[in-house]
Design an enzyme around this catalytic site. Structure first.
Site, PDB file in Angstrom:
ATOM      1  CG  HIS A  82       1.667   4.406  68.739  1.00  0.00           C
ATOM      2  ND1 HIS A  82       0.527   3.751  68.385  1.00  0.00           N
ATOM      3  CD2 HIS A  82       2.680   3.557  68.502  1.00  0.00           C
ATOM      4  CE1 HIS A  82       0.818   2.526  67.980  1.00  0.00           C
ATOM      5  NE2 HIS A  82       2.139   2.388  68.028  1.00  0.00           N
ATOM      6  CG  ASP A  97      10.460   2.668  67.304  1.00  0.00           C
ATOM      7  OD1 ASP A  97       9.453   2.934  66.633  1.00  0.00           O
ATOM      8  OD2 ASP A  97      10.972   1.536  67.336  1.00  0.00           O
TER       9      ASP A  97
END
Ligand code: SDX
Length: 427
Positions: free
Chosen positions: A305, A362
């Site tokens: 991320h 996700d």
């Protein structure tokens, strides 16, 4: 107040004010930098750039903290509902009972779409990716709601926001129905926001549809986890489109297009496809080696991320929800074991530790969505459905920001300098 930032460049000594927020990094206000230095700053991907001031969502990537209007995501996902979080993001405070009921009633009354909009689906092939349909149909809403596209009218902005939040489940369910060749179901406003979506998606006219409360609660929690996330790529897209004065339906369609990318919202579909491709725990080392190989473009989808250099707090809640849903539905999906083992092996590997790569929102979501019955092609559609709440909140905040102006970045030019045209017969 921190002292001004001082910069010496060429024969100039320049100073810039340092602005302090309520929490998180301060910012150096460089708006006058080009005028004073004749130079641009350079920050591809905006890794060190704050594009705006905002009061909606705060992320501390090192601590793995996510707050919506100050409330921790762990508490909201456990105690709140998606409709209540939508109100919170839009209005800045948790609603009292009357405000909550009014908001839910308003959203509920906007769930139907114009009957002509249903004709749009007929233009797509049945095997069209549902995200392609979402881009087209949501953008087409601009053609139906001229009475709520005057962005300078706060009342029209709020109607458009309500319409977008309310109609996304209907449009998303219709995209699924079109793909599977079943008739569209109209909304049933006696159901909750999420229950209505489940019925429009999985119900059929031939028999009544019972909303499973465990699935309804889990999906509502998944919507909360996806509602907003500071200035991510798709939110920045919505803000940039909105900065030109484009109507909100067009701006949200732009956000949907950006979210589709596998580096962003498309990662939930890619992550489950990856876990299924791995198939068995014994094959995990091969994929971890590929993810570490600089010459191999493969990345672990659902890992890493830009902001979180710690565990994404949403992934923690998501993993817990996987256990709840699979247990309640009696689903034993071997992919979950692969995911847990992959996480364990990756987090014990120096490559992932050094680069601070952890599971993100996700990584686990697809396992739940698959257990509920959604095909992988619908995963990013659900992300867009939920993120619409954050997009419209951020869009409203941008329009109301007295400092906002049309977004227009500059560049470092490395192309050809001026040269004369050469006629074709001389080349
Ligand atoms: C979302 O911004 C948001 O808030 C987004 C989001 C939201 O709610 O809106 O949180 C939703 O988009 C989550 C992220 C979903 N995407 C994925 O899971 C795709 C896989 N992850 C990545 O491609 C990547 O981690 C990004 C895109 C998420 C972040 O990329 P960055 O911040 O630009 O970091 P990078 O690509 O520069 O990577 C840094 C290093 C690189 O190695 P070096 O070149 O420094 O040697 O880490 C490596 C990368 O190669 N790396 C990975 C990796 N992610 C980064 N290596 C293997 N597998 C990965 N998943």
């Amino acid at each position: 107040m921190t002292d001004n930032a001082k910069l010496s460049i060429g024969d100039k000594s320049l100073e810039y004010p340092v602005l302090k927020g309520t929490v998180g990094p301060e910012v150096v206000d460089i708006r006058k930098f080009y005028g004073q230095s004749g130079r641009f700053t350079y920050d591809p991907g905006f890794t060190s750039t704050a594009s705006c001031e905002s009061k909606i969502t705060y992320i501390d990537g090192d601590q793995g903290v996510l707050l919506h209007r100050g409330y921790p995501i762990e508490q909201l996902s456990e105690e709140s509902s998606f409709m209540e979080v939508a109100y919170l993001l839009l209005h800045g405070e948790l609603p009292n009972p009357d405000q909550h009921d009014d908001f839910v009633r308003t959203i509920t009354r906007h769930t139907m779409v114009h009957e002509q909009l249903a004709m749009f689906y007929r233009g797509f092939r049945r095997d069209a990716h549902p995200m392609a349909i979402m881009c087209g149909v949501v953008g087409a809403l601009s053609a139906f709601y001229h009475d709520s596209t005057d962005i300078d009218d706060p009342a029209q902005r709020m109607i458009a926001s309500h319409r977008l939040i309310a109609k996304m489940p209907t449009i998303a369910a219709m995209a699924y129905k079109y793909a599977v060749g079943q008739p569209f179901l109209h909304p049933d406003n006696s159901l909750s926001y999420t229950g209505n979506f489940l019925r429009m998606t999985f119900g059929v006219p031939a028999e009544p549809y019972e909303v499973n409360p465990v699935v309804e609660k889990a999906l509502d929690r998944i919507f909360i986890l996806h509602a907003d996330h500071e200035q991510n790529a798709s939110t920045s897209t919505v803000r940039l489109a909105g900065s030109s004065g484009a109507n909100p339906f067009a701006c949200i369609a732009a956000g949907i297009a950006c979210l589709w990318g596998p580096a962003h919202g498309g990662a939930n579909e890619a992550a489950l496809n990856m876990l299924r491709e791995i198939g068995r725990p014994e094959r995990i080392p091969e994929y971890i080696a590929r993810a570490k190989d600089k010459n191999d473009p493969f990345r672990l989808m659902g890992f890493g991320h830009r902001v979180y250099k710690n565990y994404d707090p949403r992934a923690t809640v998501m993993q817990k929800t996987v256990r709840e849903v699979l247990g309640a539905l009696g689903v034993d999906d071997p992919v979950f074991e692969v995911a847990l083992r992959l996480e364990e092996l990756a987090l014990s590997d120096d490559y992932f530790a050094e680069k601070k790569l952890f599971p993100n929102v996700d990584f686990y979501s697809g396992i739940i969505l698959s257990a509920i019955g959604f095909p992988t092609t619908m995963f990013t559609v659900l992300f867009a459905l939920a993120r619409t709440v954050g997009w419209v909140a951020q869009w409203n905040e941008m329009i109301e920001d007295p400092e906002q102006k049309i977004g227009r970045p500059r560049q470092l030019y490395t192309g050809a300098t001026a040269r004369d045209y050469i006629p074709l017969d001389k080349r």
